[in-house]
Design a protein around this motif. Structure first.
Motif, mmCIF file in Angstrom:
data_model
loop_
_atom_site.group_PDB
_atom_site.id
_atom_site.type_symbol
_atom_site.label_atom_id
_atom_site.label_comp_id
_atom_site.label_asym_id
_atom_site.label_seq_id
_atom_site.Cartn_x
_atom_site.Cartn_y
_atom_site.Cartn_z
ATOM 1 N N HIS A 187 -1.699 41.544 -24.866
ATOM 2 C CA HIS A 187 -2.610 40.842 -23.917
ATOM 3 C C HIS A 187 -2.950 39.612 -24.442
ATOM 4 O O HIS A 187 -2.796 38.648 -23.528
ATOM 5 N N GLU A 190 -0.359 36.727 -24.077
ATOM 6 C CA GLU A 190 -0.028 36.427 -22.655
ATOM 7 C C GLU A 190 -1.181 35.857 -21.843
ATOM 8 O O GLU A 190 -1.015 35.144 -20.949
ATOM 9 N N ASN A 192 -3.375 36.992 -19.555
ATOM 10 C CA ASN A 192 -3.109 37.380 -18.052
ATOM 11 C C ASN A 192 -2.285 36.295 -17.521
ATOM 12 O O ASN A 192 -2.309 36.230 -16.019
ATOM 13 N N ASP A 196 2.244 39.055 -19.130
ATOM 14 C CA ASP A 196 1.401 40.161 -19.198
ATOM 15 C C ASP A 196 1.620 41.220 -18.560
ATOM 16 O O ASP A 196 1.453 41.413 -17.391
ATOM 17 N N SER A 199 -1.326 41.792 -16.408
ATOM 18 C CA SER A 199 -1.815 40.732 -15.516
ATOM 19 C C SER A 199 -2.120 40.896 -14.071
ATOM 20 O O SER A 199 -1.641 41.945 -13.585
ATOM 21 N N HIS A 287 -10.219 40.011 -14.963
ATOM 22 C CA HIS A 287 -9.294 39.078 -14.624
ATOM 23 C C HIS A 287 -8.999 39.036 -13.215
ATOM 24 O O HIS A 287 -7.882 38.652 -12.739
ATOM 25 N N ASP A 296 -3.945 29.336 -15.904
ATOM 26 C CA ASP A 296 -3.523 29.621 -17.021
ATOM 27 C C ASP A 296 -4.652 29.067 -18.053
ATOM 28 O O ASP A 296 -4.702 29.218 -19.272
ATOM 29 N N SER A 301 -9.406 32.157 -15.754
ATOM 30 C CA SER A 301 -8.766 33.206 -15.414
ATOM 31 C C SER A 301 -9.539 34.649 -15.937
ATOM 32 O O SER A 301 -9.211 35.600 -15.833
#
Length: 423
Positions: A187, A190, A192, A196, A199, A287, A296, A301
């Motif tokens: 996690h 990545e 989110n 992920d 995500s 998230h 990103d 996020s």
């Protein structure tokens, strides 16, 4: 805007920070009445928080800087064991030792007794006790997996620090080492993004069916998805370790169930079912609100919560943006980091909430209660402060929109690949 609510149960640093932000809001909203600007620019006025300092005719920038320096000094004093203002009850890792003693003197004896002499009444009481424990335990283990342990590094203590999760994790709904590999090695790599497994960007984050799909996939497929993820990332050792620990834990549960099914249900299976749900409900809340322009960005996020359940009882878990910016930051330092970097959070249009936790955020989103969420928002920066409640609600709703595959490729394509290689 509505008054900032400062609960008496908040940790001291949260109180300092909320009053600081309330002071910023009041000063910003008073600008139109002390200049040639239209006094009607901000329709809603905020109330001063308890203990909030009055604004005089001095330069707003000077007052803000002076207030920030004063509050930072107070925060650092609360975190400093050498300072007379140090707060040991809340801001000391001794609390983790206290919790370990609690678990080893209640959870473990209770579980053993259930296998020795099972009654449904005891099983129900045991489950209720474990359900009460799991939130704080999970966030204690969150510190454990990021910090390489929570106890001193002396030989025997270190051995216990490494060993105790293999005893307590299954009692609290965790399978062996899966939290570490999923959270730290996956996690946080990545963030989110599209690779992920947890995500939220491919989901409409206020849609109940999308949420159920999100939870269901983790519930039933994480044992397969996580090893396959590591294989895709050319990390076969992680894939083998993840599969080994997850499947061996399932085998242990199955063996215990066949030997004695009733205590196994209450001691291991019910906590596992609750934990898998809780992890996904929490991650959804952390998230769900993702900026469409810069998904990103860790600032855009994830969110920051200044609330009692997340921060007093769960080691400042509400400071999720700070945690993503530096996963190894000590939990006591999150409020200090926020105040030091307040202008950056503001410039990045980060989202800060108070008087609400991740569970309620998830529920409110699924019910479409955007106005309530807007009233829990602590606006930072002139852009957010100038918004009405309705405008803030509309902004939050935009942040729950599902990303198309074309948008994901555009926003994450090159960045995601380079980020994965860098890790």
């Amino acid at each position: 805007m509505s008054s900032i609510i400062i609960s008496p149960e908040l940790p001291p640093n949260d109180v300092v920070l909320l009053r600081n932000l309330a002071d910023d809001i009041q000063r910003c909203e008073q600008k139109p009445t002390t200049s040639a600007e239209s006094p009607g620019r901000n329709a809603e006025q905020s109330s001063s928080a308890p203990g909030q300092e009055a604004v005089d005719g001095t330069s707003n920038h000077y007052i803000s800087s002076s207030r920030d320096e004063q509050d930072l000094g107070q925060m650092r004093a609360l975190n400093d064991p050498a300072n007379e203002d140090f707060e040991p009850t809340i801001f000391s890792d001794v609390v983790m030792v206290t919790h370990l003693i609690l678990y080893f003197t209640t959870s473990i004896p209770s579980a053993i007794w259930l296998y020795y002499h099972f009654t449904y009444l005891h099983g129900i009481i045991h489950s209720a006790m474990q359900f009460y424990y799991v939130g704080t335990y999970t966030l204690m283990m969150h510190q454990h997996i990021h910090g390489g342990g929570i106890l001193r590094k002396q030989s025997l203590i270190r051995l216990f620090d490494v060993a105790f999760p293999y005893i307590t994790d299954p009692l609290m709904g965790h399978t062996w080492n899966t939290y570490y590999y999923h959270h730290v090695k996956h996690h946080h790599v990545e963030g989110n993004g599209p690779d992920d497994l947890s995500s939220t960007i491919r989901y409409q984050r206020d849609n109940i069916w999308h949420f159920l799909h999100y939870v269901g996939r983790f519930y039933f497929l994480i044992w397969l998805d996580l090893p396959l993820y590591f294989l895709r990332k050319d990390r076969p050792t992680f894939a083998l370790k993840t599969a080994f620990w997850e499947l061996s834990n399932y085998a242990a549960f199955l063996t215990l169930f066949r030997l004695n099914s009733r205590p196994t249900i209450f001691v291991f299976l019910l906590p596992l079912a609750l934990m898998r749900l809780g992890l996904m409900v929490g991650n959804w809340g952390q998230h769900a609100l993702v900026d469409a322009d810069e998904p990103d960005s860790d600032y855009r996020s994830s969110i920051t919560l200044i609330d009692v359940p997340s921060n007093r009882y769960c080691y400042n878990d509400g400071y999720h943006t700070s945690h993503h910016l530096n996963p190894r930051r000590h939990w006591r330092e999150h409020p200090v980091h926020f105040l030091v970097n307040k202008e950056t959070y503001s410039a990045e249009h980060a989202l800060v909430f108070h008087n609400i936790d991740y569970l309620e955020i998830t529920i409110r989103l699924l019910l479409g209660h955007y106005e309530h969420l807007a009233r829990c928002l602590v606006p930072i920066g002139e852009r957010q402060i100038a918004m009405t409640i309705e405008q803030r609600a509309a902004m939050l709703k935009r942040c729950t929109r599902r990303f198309s595959e074309e948008e994901i490729e555009e926003k994450f394509g090159t960045a995601a690949k380079s980020k994965a290689k860098a890790k």
